[in-house]
Design an enzyme around this catalytic site. Structure first.
Site, mmCIF file in Angstrom:
data_model
loop_
_atom_site.group_PDB
_atom_site.id
_atom_site.type_symbol
_atom_site.label_atom_id
_atom_site.label_comp_id
_atom_site.label_asym_id
_atom_site.label_seq_id
_atom_site.Cartn_x
_atom_site.Cartn_y
_atom_site.Cartn_z
ATOM 1 N N LYS A 6 0.923 83.012 35.422
ATOM 2 C CA LYS A 6 0.305 81.732 35.080
ATOM 3 C C LYS A 6 -0.184 81.729 33.638
ATOM 4 C CE LYS A 6 -1.328 80.369 39.685
ATOM 5 N NZ LYS A 6 -2.527 80.005 40.492
ATOM 6 N N ARG A 65 1.726 88.021 49.849
ATOM 7 C CA ARG A 65 0.901 88.431 48.693
ATOM 8 C C ARG A 65 -0.469 88.889 49.179
ATOM 9 N NH1 ARG A 65 0.310 87.740 43.113
ATOM 10 N NH2 ARG A 65 -1.650 86.857 42.353
ATOM 11 N N ARG A 69 3.845 86.145 43.108
ATOM 12 C CA ARG A 69 3.866 84.763 43.580
ATOM 13 C C ARG A 69 5.314 84.284 43.685
ATOM 14 N NH1 ARG A 69 0.155 85.104 39.265
ATOM 15 N NH2 ARG A 69 -2.034 84.737 39.837
ATOM 16 N N HIS A 83 3.120 83.120 50.733
ATOM 17 C CA HIS A 83 1.894 83.583 50.075
ATOM 18 C C HIS A 83 1.130 84.576 50.962
ATOM 19 C CE1 HIS A 83 -0.358 83.031 46.399
ATOM 20 N NE2 HIS A 83 -1.485 83.029 47.074
ATOM 21 N N TYR A 113 -10.295 90.103 48.664
ATOM 22 C CA TYR A 113 -9.484 91.008 49.467
ATOM 23 C C TYR A 113 -10.275 92.213 49.952
ATOM 24 C CZ TYR A 113 -5.557 88.254 47.790
ATOM 25 O OH TYR A 113 -4.704 87.215 47.513
ATOM 26 N N HIS A 132 -4.293 88.628 38.342
ATOM 27 C CA HIS A 132 -5.484 87.782 38.358
ATOM 28 C C HIS A 132 -6.209 87.883 37.017
ATOM 29 C CE1 HIS A 132 -5.861 87.938 43.038
ATOM 30 N NE2 HIS A 132 -5.043 86.997 42.634
#
Length: 309
Positions: free
Chosen positions: A178, A250, A154, A247, A282, A273
Protein backbone atom coordinates in the site's frame (compact mmCIF):
# COMPACT_ATOMS: atom_id res chain seq x y z
CA UNK A 1 -17.47 19.56 -6.42
CA UNK A 2 -17.75 16.66 -8.85
CA UNK A 3 -14.66 17.81 -10.74
CA UNK A 4 -12.71 18.08 -7.48
CA UNK A 5 -13.69 14.53 -6.58
CA UNK A 6 -12.68 13.27 -10.04
CA UNK A 7 -9.27 15.00 -9.83
CA UNK A 8 -8.71 13.65 -6.30
CA UNK A 9 -9.47 10.07 -7.37
CA UNK A 10 -7.13 10.34 -10.35
CA UNK A 11 -4.41 11.66 -8.03
CA UNK A 12 -4.90 8.77 -5.56
CA UNK A 13 -4.91 6.22 -8.37
CA UNK A 14 -1.76 7.55 -10.04
CA UNK A 15 0.38 8.27 -7.00
CA UNK A 16 -0.73 5.57 -4.54
CA UNK A 17 -0.88 1.85 -5.08
CA UNK A 18 -4.56 1.50 -4.19
CA UNK A 19 -6.97 -1.16 -5.42
CA UNK A 20 -9.91 -0.31 -7.64
CA UNK A 21 -12.18 -1.33 -4.76
CA UNK A 22 -10.61 1.32 -2.51
CA UNK A 23 -10.96 3.99 -5.21
CA UNK A 24 -14.64 3.09 -5.64
CA UNK A 25 -15.17 3.34 -1.87
CA UNK A 26 -13.58 6.82 -1.88
CA UNK A 27 -15.83 7.87 -4.75
CA UNK A 28 -18.97 6.62 -3.03
CA UNK A 29 -18.12 8.36 0.26
CA UNK A 30 -17.24 11.65 -1.44
CA UNK A 31 -20.37 11.68 -3.59
CA UNK A 32 -22.50 11.36 -0.45
CA UNK A 33 -20.65 14.29 1.13
CA UNK A 34 -21.09 16.37 -2.04
CA UNK A 35 -24.85 15.80 -2.02
CA UNK A 36 -25.05 16.81 1.65
CA UNK A 37 -22.99 20.01 1.18
CA UNK A 38 -24.97 20.96 -1.93
CA UNK A 39 -28.26 20.42 -0.10
CA UNK A 40 -27.13 22.48 2.89
CA UNK A 41 -25.36 25.06 0.68
CA UNK A 42 -22.18 24.91 2.77
CA UNK A 43 -18.46 24.57 1.91
CA UNK A 44 -16.79 21.17 2.06
CA UNK A 45 -14.81 21.76 5.25
CA UNK A 46 -17.90 23.08 7.06
CA UNK A 47 -19.99 20.11 5.99
CA UNK A 48 -17.78 17.18 6.99
CA UNK A 49 -18.39 17.11 10.76
CA UNK A 50 -22.17 17.73 10.49
CA UNK A 51 -22.42 15.01 7.84
CA UNK A 52 -20.53 12.48 9.97
CA UNK A 53 -22.78 13.34 12.93
CA UNK A 54 -25.84 12.83 10.74
CA UNK A 55 -24.60 9.41 9.65
CA UNK A 56 -23.98 8.49 13.27
CA UNK A 57 -27.22 9.80 14.80
CA UNK A 58 -29.80 9.42 12.02
CA UNK A 59 -28.49 6.66 9.78
CA UNK A 60 -26.80 4.78 12.66
CA UNK A 61 -23.87 3.69 10.54
CA UNK A 62 -21.34 1.28 11.98
CA UNK A 63 -18.49 2.96 13.83
CA UNK A 64 -15.95 1.35 11.51
CA UNK A 65 -17.77 2.86 8.50
CA UNK A 66 -17.84 6.30 10.12
CA UNK A 67 -14.13 6.16 10.83
CA UNK A 68 -13.38 5.12 7.25
CA UNK A 69 -15.45 7.97 5.83
CA UNK A 70 -13.82 10.49 8.17
CA UNK A 71 -10.35 9.39 7.02
CA UNK A 72 -11.45 9.78 3.39
CA UNK A 73 -12.88 13.25 4.01
CA UNK A 74 -9.76 14.48 5.80
CA UNK A 75 -7.62 13.25 2.89
CA UNK A 76 -9.94 15.02 0.45
CA UNK A 77 -9.83 18.26 2.43
CA UNK A 78 -6.03 18.09 2.69
CA UNK A 79 -5.76 17.57 -1.07
CA UNK A 80 -8.01 20.56 -1.82
CA UNK A 81 -6.33 22.86 0.69
CA UNK A 82 -2.78 21.86 -0.31
CA UNK A 83 -3.54 22.62 -3.93
CA UNK A 84 -5.17 25.97 -3.04
CA UNK A 85 -8.51 24.81 -4.43
CA UNK A 86 -10.24 25.82 -1.21
CA UNK A 87 -9.05 28.08 1.63
CA UNK A 88 -7.68 26.41 4.76
CA UNK A 89 -10.20 25.95 7.55
CA UNK A 90 -8.40 26.02 10.88
CA UNK A 91 -11.53 25.14 12.82
CA UNK A 92 -11.95 21.92 10.84
CA UNK A 93 -8.24 21.08 11.05
CA UNK A 94 -8.33 21.44 14.84
CA UNK A 95 -11.55 19.48 15.21
CA UNK A 96 -11.46 16.01 16.67
CA UNK A 97 -14.26 13.51 16.37
CA UNK A 98 -14.07 10.04 17.83
CA UNK A 99 -16.42 7.18 18.53
CA UNK A 100 -15.62 4.07 20.55
CA UNK A 101 -14.76 1.28 18.13
CA UNK A 102 -15.51 -2.29 19.11
CA UNK A 103 -12.38 -4.29 18.51
CA UNK A 104 -12.91 -7.20 16.15
CA UNK A 105 -10.62 -10.18 16.36
CA UNK A 106 -9.17 -11.30 13.01
CA UNK A 107 -10.86 -14.42 11.69
CA UNK A 108 -8.58 -17.34 10.93
CA UNK A 109 -8.92 -20.73 9.29
CA UNK A 110 -8.16 -24.02 10.99
CA UNK A 111 -4.86 -25.52 9.89
CA UNK A 112 -6.74 -28.74 9.17
CA UNK A 113 -9.04 -26.83 6.78
CA UNK A 114 -6.08 -25.31 4.94
CA UNK A 115 -4.47 -28.74 4.72
CA UNK A 116 -7.68 -30.20 3.29
CA UNK A 117 -8.05 -27.28 0.87
CA UNK A 118 -4.57 -27.82 -0.58
CA UNK A 119 -4.99 -31.60 -0.69
CA UNK A 120 -8.20 -31.18 -2.67
CA UNK A 121 -6.47 -28.88 -5.13
CA UNK A 122 -3.46 -31.15 -5.66
CA UNK A 123 -5.72 -34.17 -6.17
CA UNK A 124 -7.79 -32.25 -8.74
CA UNK A 125 -4.68 -31.14 -10.65
CA UNK A 126 -3.71 -34.82 -11.15
CA UNK A 127 -7.19 -36.27 -11.63
CA UNK A 128 -7.53 -37.48 -15.23
CA UNK A 129 -11.32 -37.38 -14.87
CA UNK A 130 -10.98 -33.58 -14.84
CA UNK A 131 -10.53 -31.83 -18.20
CA UNK A 132 -7.08 -30.71 -19.32
CA UNK A 133 -8.25 -27.08 -19.24
CA UNK A 134 -9.47 -27.40 -15.64
CA UNK A 135 -6.24 -29.11 -14.59
CA UNK A 136 -4.26 -26.28 -16.17
CA UNK A 137 -6.24 -23.72 -14.20
CA UNK A 138 -5.79 -25.78 -11.07
CA UNK A 139 -2.00 -25.68 -11.56
CA UNK A 140 -2.17 -21.88 -11.63
CA UNK A 141 -4.58 -21.77 -8.67
CA UNK A 142 -2.33 -24.01 -6.55
CA UNK A 143 0.61 -21.65 -7.13
CA UNK A 144 -1.56 -18.68 -6.20
CA UNK A 145 -3.02 -20.14 -2.98
CA UNK A 146 0.30 -21.68 -1.96
CA UNK A 147 1.76 -18.18 -2.18
CA UNK A 148 -1.06 -16.58 -0.16
CA UNK A 149 -0.85 -19.30 2.50
CA UNK A 150 2.92 -19.30 2.91
CA UNK A 151 3.54 -15.54 2.79
CA UNK A 152 0.39 -13.85 4.10
CA UNK A 153 0.46 -11.23 1.35
CA UNK A 154 -2.70 -9.31 0.45
CA UNK A 155 -4.64 -10.41 -2.64
CA UNK A 156 -4.06 -6.95 -4.14
CA UNK A 157 -0.32 -7.56 -3.72
CA UNK A 158 -0.57 -11.01 -5.31
CA UNK A 159 -2.47 -9.51 -8.23
CA UNK A 160 0.19 -6.84 -8.83
CA UNK A 161 3.19 -9.22 -8.94
CA UNK A 162 5.11 -9.19 -12.23
CA UNK A 163 7.47 -11.86 -13.51
CA UNK A 164 10.43 -9.56 -12.85
CA UNK A 165 9.45 -9.37 -9.16
CA UNK A 166 10.18 -13.07 -8.66
CA UNK A 167 13.82 -14.10 -8.23
CA UNK A 168 13.89 -17.88 -8.70
CA UNK A 169 17.56 -18.17 -7.81
CA UNK A 170 17.14 -16.28 -4.53
CA UNK A 171 13.59 -17.57 -3.86
CA UNK A 172 12.45 -14.03 -3.13
CA UNK A 173 9.56 -11.84 -4.20
CA UNK A 174 9.36 -8.06 -4.43
CA UNK A 175 5.96 -7.08 -3.06
CA UNK A 176 4.33 -3.78 -4.00
CA UNK A 177 2.33 -2.82 -0.92
CA UNK A 178 0.00 0.00 0.00
CA UNK A 179 0.97 3.62 -0.65
CA UNK A 180 3.83 2.62 -2.93
CA UNK A 181 5.75 0.78 -0.19
CA UNK A 182 7.84 -2.19 -1.29
CA UNK A 183 9.21 -5.13 0.68
CA UNK A 184 11.10 -8.31 -0.08
CA UNK A 185 9.73 -11.63 1.12
CA UNK A 186 11.39 -15.03 1.08
CA UNK A 187 9.69 -18.23 -0.05
CA UNK A 188 10.62 -20.71 2.67
CA UNK A 189 8.24 -23.50 1.61
CA UNK A 190 9.64 -25.98 -0.89
CA UNK A 191 6.10 -26.88 -1.96
CA UNK A 192 5.27 -23.23 -2.67
CA UNK A 193 8.40 -22.78 -4.78
CA UNK A 194 7.68 -25.99 -6.66
CA UNK A 195 4.06 -24.94 -7.27
CA UNK A 196 5.16 -21.62 -8.78
CA UNK A 197 7.82 -23.34 -10.92
CA UNK A 198 5.24 -25.81 -12.24
CA UNK A 199 2.82 -22.98 -13.03
CA UNK A 200 5.46 -20.94 -14.85
CA UNK A 201 6.02 -23.87 -17.23
CA UNK A 202 2.41 -23.64 -18.44
CA UNK A 203 1.85 -19.89 -18.04
CA UNK A 204 2.53 -19.34 -21.74
CA UNK A 205 -0.53 -21.41 -22.67
CA UNK A 206 -2.68 -18.52 -21.39
CA UNK A 207 -1.10 -16.30 -24.10
CA UNK A 208 -0.29 -13.52 -21.60
CA UNK A 209 -0.53 -9.97 -22.89
CA UNK A 210 1.79 -8.49 -20.24
CA UNK A 211 4.33 -9.45 -17.57
CA UNK A 212 1.80 -10.28 -14.83
CA UNK A 213 2.77 -13.36 -12.84
CA UNK A 214 -0.81 -14.56 -12.44
CA UNK A 215 -3.04 -14.24 -15.49
CA UNK A 216 -6.67 -15.10 -16.26
CA UNK A 217 -8.08 -17.08 -19.18
CA UNK A 218 -7.75 -14.01 -21.41
CA UNK A 219 -4.04 -13.66 -20.63
CA UNK A 220 -4.64 -10.49 -18.63
CA UNK A 221 -3.62 -9.77 -15.03
CA UNK A 222 -5.65 -11.80 -12.55
CA UNK A 223 -7.73 -9.29 -10.57
CA UNK A 224 -8.54 -9.34 -6.87
CA UNK A 225 -12.08 -10.37 -7.79
CA UNK A 226 -10.70 -13.27 -9.80
CA UNK A 227 -8.60 -14.35 -6.81
CA UNK A 228 -11.64 -14.18 -4.53
CA UNK A 229 -13.63 -16.32 -6.97
CA UNK A 230 -10.83 -18.90 -7.17
CA UNK A 231 -10.63 -19.16 -3.37
CA UNK A 232 -14.40 -19.48 -3.07
CA UNK A 233 -14.45 -22.17 -5.77
CA UNK A 234 -11.99 -24.43 -3.97
CA UNK A 235 -13.64 -23.91 -0.58
CA UNK A 236 -16.77 -25.40 -2.13
CA UNK A 237 -14.90 -28.22 -3.85
CA UNK A 238 -13.21 -29.09 -0.55
CA UNK A 239 -16.60 -28.89 1.20
CA UNK A 240 -15.23 -26.50 3.83
CA UNK A 241 -18.28 -25.05 5.54
CA UNK A 242 -16.50 -22.25 7.41
CA UNK A 243 -17.32 -18.88 5.75
CA UNK A 244 -13.99 -17.42 4.69
CA UNK A 245 -12.26 -15.02 2.32
CA UNK A 246 -8.66 -15.04 1.05
CA UNK A 247 -7.87 -12.44 3.74
CA UNK A 248 -8.45 -15.15 6.36
CA UNK A 249 -5.27 -16.77 5.04
CA UNK A 250 -3.35 -13.58 5.90
CA UNK A 251 -4.82 -13.58 9.41
CA UNK A 252 -3.95 -17.25 9.85
CA UNK A 253 -0.40 -16.69 8.61
CA UNK A 254 0.22 -13.88 11.10
CA UNK A 255 -1.38 -15.68 14.03
CA UNK A 256 0.54 -18.89 13.45
CA UNK A 257 3.84 -17.00 13.23
CA UNK A 258 3.19 -15.55 16.68
CA UNK A 259 2.00 -18.92 18.00
CA UNK A 260 5.29 -20.43 16.94
CA UNK A 261 7.44 -17.79 18.60
CA UNK A 262 7.97 -15.07 15.97
CA UNK A 263 8.68 -11.54 17.19
CA UNK A 264 5.87 -9.05 16.61
CA UNK A 265 8.25 -6.64 14.86
CA UNK A 266 9.21 -9.40 12.44
CA UNK A 267 5.56 -10.15 11.76
CA UNK A 268 4.89 -6.45 11.19
CA UNK A 269 7.65 -6.33 8.57
CA UNK A 270 6.47 -9.49 6.82
CA UNK A 271 2.88 -8.25 6.62
CA UNK A 272 3.89 -4.78 5.44
CA UNK A 273 2.09 -2.95 8.23
CA UNK A 274 3.13 0.68 8.57
CA UNK A 275 2.22 0.66 12.27
CA UNK A 276 2.83 -2.05 14.84
CA UNK A 277 -0.56 -1.21 16.34
CA UNK A 278 -2.17 -2.96 13.37
CA UNK A 279 -0.07 -6.06 14.01
CA UNK A 280 -0.74 -6.19 17.76
CA UNK A 281 -4.30 -7.48 17.25
CA UNK A 282 -2.78 -10.82 16.25
CA UNK A 283 -1.09 -11.19 19.62
CA UNK A 284 -4.54 -11.25 21.20
CA UNK A 285 -5.70 -13.96 18.80
CA UNK A 286 -2.54 -15.89 19.57
CA UNK A 287 -3.13 -15.64 23.32
CA UNK A 288 -6.76 -16.73 22.93
CA UNK A 289 -5.63 -19.82 21.05
CA UNK A 290 -2.99 -20.62 23.65
CA UNK A 291 -5.55 -20.30 26.43
CA UNK A 292 -7.89 -22.65 24.60
CA UNK A 293 -5.14 -25.24 24.05
CA UNK A 294 -4.02 -25.14 27.68
CA UNK A 295 -7.57 -25.18 29.05
CA UNK A 296 -8.44 -28.13 26.82
CA UNK A 297 -5.31 -30.26 26.68
CA UNK A 298 -3.13 -29.47 29.71
CA UNK A 299 -2.99 -32.76 31.67
CA UNK A 300 -2.58 -30.88 34.93
CA UNK A 301 -6.19 -29.76 34.68
CA UNK A 302 -7.36 -33.37 35.00
CA UNK A 303 -5.28 -34.30 38.03
CA UNK A 304 -7.35 -34.60 41.20
CA UNK A 305 -4.98 -34.16 44.08
CA UNK A 306 -5.82 -33.47 47.69
CA UNK A 307 -4.00 -30.23 48.47
CA UNK A 308 -5.01 -29.82 52.09
CA UNK A 309 -5.47 -31.99 55.16
Amino acid sequence: MNQWISDFLIYKKNYHNLSSRTIKAYESDLNLLAIFCLDKKIPVADGIIPFINKLNQEDQLKISSLKRKMITYRMFYKYLASNNIIPRNQQFEDSRISYPIQKKMPKTLKISDIDHLLSTMYFRSQNEAVSIYQRKNCTRDIALLELLISTGIRISEASSIDLSDYDQMDNSLLIHGKNGKERLIYLSSHETKQAITTYLKIRGTYHPVDQSLFVNKYGKRLSIYGIEDIFSKYLKLADIQTPATPHHLRHTFATELLNNGANIREVQELLGHSSIVTTQIYTEVSMERKRHVLDTYNYRNSLIIKTSK
